[in-house]
Motif scaffolding. Sequence first.
Motif, PDB file in Angstrom:
ATOM      1  N   ALA A  71       7.361   3.486  -5.256  1.00 32.85           N
ATOM      2  CA  ALA A  71       7.469   2.062  -4.660  1.00 32.85           C
ATOM      3  C   ALA A  71       6.524   0.983  -5.537  1.00 32.85           C
ATOM      4  CB  ALA A  71       7.055   2.039  -3.175  1.00 32.85           C
ATOM      5  N   VAL A  96      12.829  -1.042   0.444  1.00 29.76           N
ATOM      6  CA  VAL A  96      11.978  -0.560  -0.554  1.00 29.76           C
ATOM      7  C   VAL A  96      12.548   0.345  -1.542  1.00 29.76           C
ATOM      8  CG1 VAL A  96       9.822   0.798  -0.724  1.00 29.76           C
ATOM      9  CG2 VAL A  96      10.066  -0.810   1.073  1.00 29.76           C
ATOM     10  N   THR A  98       9.782   6.227   3.413  1.00 32.42           N
ATOM     11  CA  THR A  98       8.809   5.648   2.767  1.00 32.42           C
ATOM     12  C   THR A  98       7.460   6.283   3.287  1.00 32.42           C
ATOM     13  OG1 THR A  98       8.447   3.871   4.789  1.00 32.42           O
ATOM     14  CG2 THR A  98      10.013   3.476   2.751  1.00 32.42           C
ATOM     15  N   GLN A 138      13.133  -1.291  -4.832  1.00 29.93           N
ATOM     16  CA  GLN A 138      11.983  -0.716  -5.993  1.00 29.93           C
ATOM     17  C   GLN A 138      12.830   0.100  -7.247  1.00 29.93           C
ATOM     18  OE1 GLN A 138      10.641  -3.239  -4.497  1.00 29.93           O
ATOM     19  NE2 GLN A 138       8.446  -2.407  -4.695  1.00 29.93           N
TER      20      GLN A 138
END
Length: 457
Positions: free
Chosen positions: A283, A366, A102, A370
């Motif tokens: 994201a 995430v 991320t 997402q």
Amino acid sequence: MTVSVVLYTSDLRVHDHPPLKAALQGAEEVVPVFVRDPAVDRAGFAAPNRLAFLADCLADLDRELARRGGRLVLREGDTVEEVLALVRRTEADEVHMAAGVTAFAGDREARLRKALEGDGRRLYVHDGVVTVVPPGDVLPQGSDHFAVFTPYHRRWSAEPVRTPLPAPKALRVPSGVRSAPLPSRAAVAGVSPALAVGGESAGRARLASWLGEHLDAYEDRHDDLAGDVTSRLSPYLHFGALSATEAVHRAGRRGGAGAAAFVRQLCWRDFHHQVLAARPGAAGADYRPRRDHWRRGAEADADFAAWREGRTGYPIVDAAMRQLAHEGWMHNRGRLITASFLTKTLRIDWREGARHFLGLLVDGDVANNQLNWQWAAGTGTDTRPNRVLNPVRQARRYDPDGAYVRRWVPELAGLDGPAVHEPWRLVGLDRASLDYPDPLVDLTEARERFLEDRGGA
């Protein structure tokens, strides 16, 4: 004595842990540390179900380290500041940690590297700890990532997979290193009633039992909502309490169509990680913009509330949403059905659905949350972005006798067989006796509106 620090993040285990192995090889003493960083909570982690599961994972990790002569050190505050203070206190030369994908993880790594190098120390970031194949290891010609799953799966399957590492037999933690008290699951409010128990011990036990009992049937029954033969390992993989690499090896040793189907799902997980690593903005932004006209206003808000509460009038949708609230987890087929319904039938922004899921899912990752939402919304990597999952057809196919719906929508439990999927077709007193709403929308009309919005494609 020489000292190294192992910074735990999303890798809460002792088995198959490359950073821990490297630290033990390079130093006589090791400090295993986890930092409760308020910035992680602000980034969206601090949902009750994940906090409770995290508490289980940390307690189990501490026990496993203690069995080997060590312990887990917990610090609270900014990760960079806490790790820097710890290496100075212990005179550690090196810090080892797993790579993340991320934007938050990348920023944390860069800040930590700069701080440590400025202090004359080194940071080692290890790939292949959270995923099987590290993001960026397999690439299509002319691009920094694969945008379509099938060619990625082909290349991923041909990659050699490292041999899982055994847990260390012993480790030694420097004396005098303070630790904050470990969090307690019991202290977390708002936890789903049937949330699974966290930790490496529970994850390894579940993997062993599932491989023995359900792996062979997985290919044929993984979409069976009532049968529930999916592994339910996603929370343990998300927290790193279980190694995806080890899961691939153990399934591969058994072989067969079920093992191949299970490993394919682990490949999907890696696929989403490599997409997000290359496109961290996905994201929150459309991976492939479709110029969607998302509904807003009071009517859309009311429909969204009905979806969240499992009161849409479509039993299969409502059953899945109620499972999510009760367990902090949802069957994968249910995730696809509910996400398609919200985005393509109700035309509500996928980000709203993704946010609700992250508020409840114990495996709320995430990358996978997402990007799966974007796949369902048709703004992501789906090669058929305008497909619409009809919830009635999905129910007939994946819950043919209605057992899943009757389990989670008890007000319909008295309806026999597949009739439970269309209660609005009942008439008179039979319909009036049900405390269950009419459908929010007509499926045919909603589909036509969606295709018109997408340009009739």
